[in-house]
Design a protein around this motif. Sequence first.
Motif, PDB file in Angstrom:
ATOM      1  N   PRO A   1      18.104 -50.009  52.604  1.00  0.00           N
ATOM      2  CA  PRO A   1      16.677 -50.261  52.859  1.00  0.00           C
ATOM      3  C   PRO A   1      15.939 -50.806  51.636  1.00  0.00           C
ATOM      4  CG  PRO A   1      17.327 -48.174  53.816  1.00  0.00           C
ATOM      5  CD  PRO A   1      18.497 -48.661  52.988  1.00  0.00           C
ATOM      6  N   LEU A   2      16.377 -50.419  50.439  1.00  0.00           N
ATOM      7  CA  LEU A   2      15.765 -50.984  49.232  1.00  0.00           C
ATOM      8  C   LEU A   2      16.039 -52.482  49.137  1.00  0.00           C
ATOM      9  CD1 LEU A   2      16.584 -48.213  46.585  1.00  0.00           C
ATOM     10  CD2 LEU A   2      14.348 -48.747  47.575  1.00  0.00           C
TER      11      LEU A   2
ATOM     12  N   LEU B   1      19.717 -56.539  42.129  1.00  0.00           N
ATOM     13  CA  LEU B   1      19.831 -55.345  41.298  1.00  0.00           C
ATOM     14  C   LEU B   1      20.233 -54.138  42.149  1.00  0.00           C
ATOM     15  CD1 LEU B   1      19.270 -54.007  38.468  1.00  0.00           C
ATOM     16  CD2 LEU B   1      17.003 -53.532  39.360  1.00  0.00           C
ATOM     17  N   PHE B   2      19.592 -53.990  43.305  1.00  0.00           N
ATOM     18  CA  PHE B   2      19.911 -52.863  44.183  1.00  0.00           C
ATOM     19  C   PHE B   2      21.359 -52.929  44.672  1.00  0.00           C
ATOM     20  CE2 PHE B   2      15.161 -52.788  45.298  1.00  0.00           C
ATOM     21  CZ  PHE B   2      14.891 -51.857  44.304  1.00  0.00           C
ATOM     22  N   VAL B   3      21.858 -54.130  44.894  1.00  0.00           N
ATOM     23  CA  VAL B   3      23.270 -54.284  45.280  1.00  0.00           C
ATOM     24  C   VAL B   3      24.165 -53.981  44.075  1.00  0.00           C
ATOM     25  CG1 VAL B   3      25.034 -55.943  46.015  1.00  0.00           C
ATOM     26  CG2 VAL B   3      22.809 -55.907  47.159  1.00  0.00           C
ATOM     27  N   ALA B   4      23.771 -54.455  42.913  1.00  0.00           N
ATOM     28  CA  ALA B   4      24.600 -54.298  41.707  1.00  0.00           C
ATOM     29  C   ALA B   4      24.748 -52.840  41.275  1.00  0.00           C
ATOM     30  CB  ALA B   4      24.015 -55.121  40.559  1.00  0.00           C
ATOM     31  N   VAL B   5      23.730 -52.018  41.493  1.00  0.00           N
ATOM     32  CA  VAL B   5      23.823 -50.630  41.055  1.00  0.00           C
ATOM     33  C   VAL B   5      24.527 -49.740  42.084  1.00  0.00           C
ATOM     34  CG1 VAL B   5      21.792 -50.808  39.567  1.00  0.00           C
ATOM     35  CG2 VAL B   5      21.543 -49.920  41.894  1.00  0.00           C
ATOM     36  N   PHE B   6      24.820 -50.280  43.252  1.00  0.00           N
ATOM     37  CA  PHE B   6      25.473 -49.475  44.281  1.00  0.00           C
ATOM     38  C   PHE B   6      26.798 -48.874  43.807  1.00  0.00           C
ATOM     39  CE2 PHE B   6      27.933 -48.793  48.198  1.00  0.00           C
ATOM     40  CZ  PHE B   6      27.081 -47.910  48.839  1.00  0.00           C
ATOM     41  N   PRO B   7      27.656 -49.617  43.121  1.00  0.00           N
ATOM     42  CA  PRO B   7      28.892 -48.996  42.633  1.00  0.00           C
ATOM     43  C   PRO B   7      28.639 -47.799  41.713  1.00  0.00           C
ATOM     44  CG  PRO B   7      29.090 -51.368  42.516  1.00  0.00           C
ATOM     45  CD  PRO B   7      27.653 -51.062  42.858  1.00  0.00           C
ATOM     46  N   GLY B   8      27.591 -47.850  40.918  1.00  0.00           N
ATOM     47  CA  GLY B   8      27.241 -46.712  40.071  1.00  0.00           C
ATOM     48  C   GLY B   8      26.831 -45.506  40.904  1.00  0.00           C
ATOM     49  N   ASN B   9      26.139 -45.761  41.997  1.00  0.00           N
ATOM     50  CA  ASN B   9      25.758 -44.665  42.882  1.00  0.00           C
ATOM     51  C   ASN B   9      26.988 -44.063  43.571  1.00  0.00           C
ATOM     52  OD1 ASN B   9      23.077 -45.065  42.219  1.00  0.00           O
ATOM     53  ND2 ASN B   9      22.674 -46.369  43.969  1.00  0.00           N
TER      54      ASN B   9
ATOM     55  N   LEU C   1      13.990 -58.010  49.833  1.00  0.00           N
ATOM     56  CA  LEU C   1      14.095 -59.304  50.522  1.00  0.00           C
ATOM     57  C   LEU C   1      12.838 -59.606  51.321  1.00  0.00           C
ATOM     58  CD1 LEU C   1      17.819 -59.241  51.677  1.00  0.00           C
ATOM     59  CD2 LEU C   1      16.800 -60.629  49.844  1.00  0.00           C
ATOM     60  N   ARG C   2      12.242 -58.601  51.895  1.00  0.00           N
ATOM     61  CA  ARG C   2      10.988 -58.813  52.637  1.00  0.00           C
ATOM     62  C   ARG C   2       9.872 -59.254  51.694  1.00  0.00           C
ATOM     63  NH1 ARG C   2       7.874 -55.007  56.994  1.00  0.00           N
ATOM     64  NH2 ARG C   2       6.272 -56.552  57.418  1.00  0.00           N
ATOM     65  N   VAL C   3       9.816 -58.655  50.519  1.00  0.00           N
ATOM     66  CA  VAL C   3       8.807 -59.055  49.532  1.00  0.00           C
ATOM     67  C   VAL C   3       9.052 -60.494  49.085  1.00  0.00           C
ATOM     68  CG1 VAL C   3       7.980 -58.625  47.167  1.00  0.00           C
ATOM     69  CG2 VAL C   3       8.294 -56.707  48.750  1.00  0.00           C
TER      70      VAL C   3
ATOM     71  N   ILE D   1       3.595 -54.409  45.142  1.00  0.00           N
ATOM     72  CA  ILE D   1       3.172 -53.562  44.029  1.00  0.00           C
ATOM     73  C   ILE D   1       3.938 -52.242  44.042  1.00  0.00           C
ATOM     74  CG2 ILE D   1       1.223 -52.290  43.025  1.00  0.00           C
ATOM     75  CD1 ILE D   1       1.294 -55.395  42.536  1.00  0.00           C
ATOM     76  N   LEU D   2       4.148 -51.673  45.212  1.00  0.00           N
ATOM     77  CA  LEU D   2       4.921 -50.423  45.293  1.00  0.00           C
ATOM     78  C   LEU D   2       6.365 -50.639  44.837  1.00  0.00           C
ATOM     79  CD1 LEU D   2       3.590 -48.878  48.625  1.00  0.00           C
ATOM     80  CD2 LEU D   2       3.202 -48.045  46.291  1.00  0.00           C
ATOM     81  N   LEU D   3       6.929 -51.790  45.183  1.00  0.00           N
ATOM     82  CA  LEU D   3       8.276 -52.108  44.717  1.00  0.00           C
ATOM     83  C   LEU D   3       8.287 -52.228  43.193  1.00  0.00           C
ATOM     84  CD1 LEU D   3      11.233 -52.853  45.292  1.00  0.00           C
ATOM     85  CD2 LEU D   3      10.468 -55.227  45.628  1.00  0.00           C
TER      86      LEU D   3
END
Length: 120
Positions: free
Chosen positions: A107-108, A74-82, A113-115, A8-10
Amino acid sequence: MTESRRAILLAVLLGGMGTLHFLVPKPFDRLIPRQLPGNARTWTYASGAGELGTALLVAVPRTRRFGALLAALLFVAVFPGNVKMALDAKTTPSKVAAYARLPFQWPLVKWALRVSDRRN
């Protein structure tokens, strides 16, 4: 923390960020690489919709595993933008903040992946 609460927090994190793409799109527009076709605002809105959809998938137990896998991607895909944001930063404080943010992307990914792991 229970696995349900972690999920839920995610979902709340993803939903909040997705909502910000629509409420305050300008900072997100600057993250869009110029090489992408079309205008940055379209990509900002599309990525915001993607985050909102992923949040919904994570929030619903029946689709949680799939949604969490999408969140990790998604978290991997937005890394280049960061990275682009860090490289484009003009002031020292914004550079420090942008570069300091980069290691937190991993960590995100791990959280998502843990979820997605049914054993947890």
